[in-house]
Motif scaffolding. Sequence first.
Motif, PDB file in Angstrom:
ATOM      1  N   ALA A  24       0.623  -0.722  -0.383  1.00  0.00           N
ATOM      2  CA  ALA A  24       0.223   0.190   0.334  1.00  0.00           C
ATOM      3  C   ALA A  24       1.383   0.970   0.288  1.00  0.00           C
ATOM      4  CB  ALA A  24      -0.959   0.141   1.490  1.00  0.00           C
ATOM      5  N   LEU A  25       2.407   1.243   1.066  1.00  0.00           N
ATOM      6  CA  LEU A  25       2.877   2.129   0.843  1.00  0.00           C
ATOM      7  C   LEU A  25       3.240   2.817  -0.418  1.00  0.00           C
ATOM      8  CD1 LEU A  25       4.912   1.749   4.213  1.00  0.00           C
ATOM      9  CD2 LEU A  25       2.639   3.587   3.364  1.00  0.00           C
ATOM     10  N   ALA A  26       3.610   1.498  -1.331  1.00  0.00           N
ATOM     11  CA  ALA A  26       4.595   1.721  -2.782  1.00  0.00           C
ATOM     12  C   ALA A  26       3.470   2.318  -3.463  1.00  0.00           C
ATOM     13  CB  ALA A  26       4.827  -0.161  -2.497  1.00  0.00           C
ATOM     14  N   GLN A  27       2.290   1.914  -3.361  1.00  0.00           N
ATOM     15  CA  GLN A  27       0.864   2.230  -4.676  1.00  0.00           C
ATOM     16  C   GLN A  27       1.266   3.601  -3.723  1.00  0.00           C
ATOM     17  OE1 GLN A  27      -1.943  -0.318  -3.450  1.00  0.00           O
ATOM     18  NE2 GLN A  27      -1.337  -1.789  -4.965  1.00  0.00           N
ATOM     19  N   ASP A  28       1.567   4.230  -2.897  1.00  0.00           N
ATOM     20  CA  ASP A  28       0.762   5.812  -2.506  1.00  0.00           C
ATOM     21  C   ASP A  28       2.066   6.715  -3.159  1.00  0.00           C
ATOM     22  OD1 ASP A  28      -1.698   5.273  -1.442  1.00  0.00           O
ATOM     23  OD2 ASP A  28      -0.928   5.170   0.916  1.00  0.00           O
ATOM     24  N   ALA A  29       3.274   6.096  -2.591  1.00  0.00           N
ATOM     25  CA  ALA A  29       4.273   6.675  -3.331  1.00  0.00           C
ATOM     26  C   ALA A  29       4.772   7.027  -5.100  1.00  0.00           C
ATOM     27  CB  ALA A  29       5.667   5.559  -3.221  1.00  0.00           C
ATOM     28  N   ALA A  30       4.021   6.036  -5.445  1.00  0.00           N
ATOM     29  CA  ALA A  30       3.848   6.032  -7.097  1.00  0.00           C
ATOM     30  C   ALA A  30       3.105   6.872  -7.656  1.00  0.00           C
ATOM     31  CB  ALA A  30       3.165   4.642  -7.675  1.00  0.00           C
ATOM     32  N   ARG A  31       1.728   7.411  -6.336  1.00  0.00           N
ATOM     33  CA  ARG A  31       0.760   7.876  -6.974  1.00  0.00           C
ATOM     34  C   ARG A  31       1.427   8.982  -7.176  1.00  0.00           C
ATOM     35  NH1 ARG A  31      -2.854   4.931  -3.434  1.00  0.00           N
ATOM     36  NH2 ARG A  31      -3.820   3.508  -4.110  1.00  0.00           N
ATOM     37  N   PRO A  32       0.796  10.264  -8.019  1.00  0.00           N
ATOM     38  CA  PRO A  32       1.438  11.970  -8.104  1.00  0.00           C
ATOM     39  C   PRO A  32       0.242  12.266  -6.838  1.00  0.00           C
ATOM     40  CG  PRO A  32       0.248  10.863 -10.060  1.00  0.00           C
ATOM     41  CD  PRO A  32       0.274  10.343  -9.249  1.00  0.00           C
ATOM     42  N   LEU A  33       1.103  13.004  -5.528  1.00  0.00           N
ATOM     43  CA  LEU A  33       0.193  13.440  -4.558  1.00  0.00           C
ATOM     44  C   LEU A  33      -0.779  14.525  -5.371  1.00  0.00           C
ATOM     45  CD1 LEU A  33       0.904  15.133  -1.693  1.00  0.00           C
ATOM     46  CD2 LEU A  33       2.206  16.556  -2.352  1.00  0.00           C
ATOM     47  N   GLN A  34      -1.663  14.399  -4.640  1.00  0.00           N
ATOM     48  CA  GLN A  34      -2.779  14.986  -5.002  1.00  0.00           C
ATOM     49  C   GLN A  34      -2.259  17.079  -4.591  1.00  0.00           C
ATOM     50  OE1 GLN A  34      -6.980  13.718  -4.258  1.00  0.00           O
ATOM     51  NE2 GLN A  34      -6.343  13.113  -6.257  1.00  0.00           N
ATOM     52  N   VAL A  35      -2.625  17.698  -5.995  1.00  0.00           N
ATOM     53  CA  VAL A  35      -2.190  19.447  -5.011  1.00  0.00           C
ATOM     54  C   VAL A  35      -3.693  19.776  -5.813  1.00  0.00           C
ATOM     55  CG1 VAL A  35      -0.853  20.474  -6.114  1.00  0.00           C
ATOM     56  CG2 VAL A  35       0.459  18.682  -5.711  1.00  0.00           C
ATOM     57  N   LYS A  36      -3.739  20.979  -4.682  1.00  0.00           N
ATOM     58  CA  LYS A  36      -4.400  21.584  -5.239  1.00  0.00           C
ATOM     59  C   LYS A  36      -4.048  23.560  -5.812  1.00  0.00           C
ATOM     60  CE  LYS A  36      -8.003  19.449  -3.336  1.00  0.00           C
ATOM     61  NZ  LYS A  36      -9.094  19.589  -4.719  1.00  0.00           N
ATOM     62  N   ASN A  37      -2.912  23.716  -5.442  1.00  0.00           N
ATOM     63  CA  ASN A  37      -2.079  25.412  -6.492  1.00  0.00           C
ATOM     64  C   ASN A  37      -1.467  24.904  -7.437  1.00  0.00           C
ATOM     65  OD1 ASN A  37      -3.372  26.331  -3.211  1.00  0.00           O
ATOM     66  ND2 ASN A  37      -1.475  25.102  -2.517  1.00  0.00           N
TER      67      ASN A  37
END
Length: 259
Positions: A24-37
């Motif tokens: 799960a951590l590896a999958q989260d790391a592979a996802r782009p950080l959700q950015v609002k700005n």
Amino acid sequence: MLNKHAFLNTALAAAAALLFTQTALAQDAARPLQVKNVVLVHGAYADGSSWSEVIARLQKAGLHVTSVQNPLTSLADDVAATRRAIALQDGPTILAAHSWAGTVISEAGVDPKVTGLVYVAARAPDAGEDYAALAAKFPAPPASAGLVKSGGFAQLGENAFLHDFAGDIDPVKAEVMYAEQGRISDQLFASRTTQAAWRTKPTWYAVSTNDRTTSPELERFLAQRMNAKTVEIASSHLSLLSHPDQIANLILEAAGQAH
């Protein structure tokens, strides 16, 4: 024996839980950080309104968007304007640049708030690089012959602006943009960066395949050099106006907001 089985089962369950957590951590790391700005930086011969079509799409997607107004008087002045915009953001930020502004975000993008860089038919010099010498290794774009200099500043002549810079923009709109174009210091393009933020930040690049202001071959080289996620768009230099959906989607992807 039962205790041994219980211990074994407990150990297997713990191992499975650890593996699940690591996955799960590896999958989260592979996802782009959700950015609002998102901070948008315009290029030469334009102003912040050149992003208008993209801004509307990003705002509709729920992002907080700021469009910088570059003075185009020097690299230092443009970088300072971009840094002021970054300072106003309340968290992680995507920087997107068109054309000349690629130089600006390559310098300003080292800011800790910046999580990714999007280049749209943009320059992307290495630190201290002689960009003019690099560009000279590629075919000369037609627009460069239409630069008109006066009083220490320069702008594109009308024919070069309408046909080479804004070749696939509605002619009426292109005429308005020609009247609005930002005049640049005639020393602006000789500037050299001290940073290359693209060496340490995730990058995306939109190549304009019909570009007559920057060589598409040069754009491809820059995108490949920075190992950017690259899209090719059959557009003029102003893909942000002629193909705003594709540019907005690329920025949304960089922001981890792609659907």
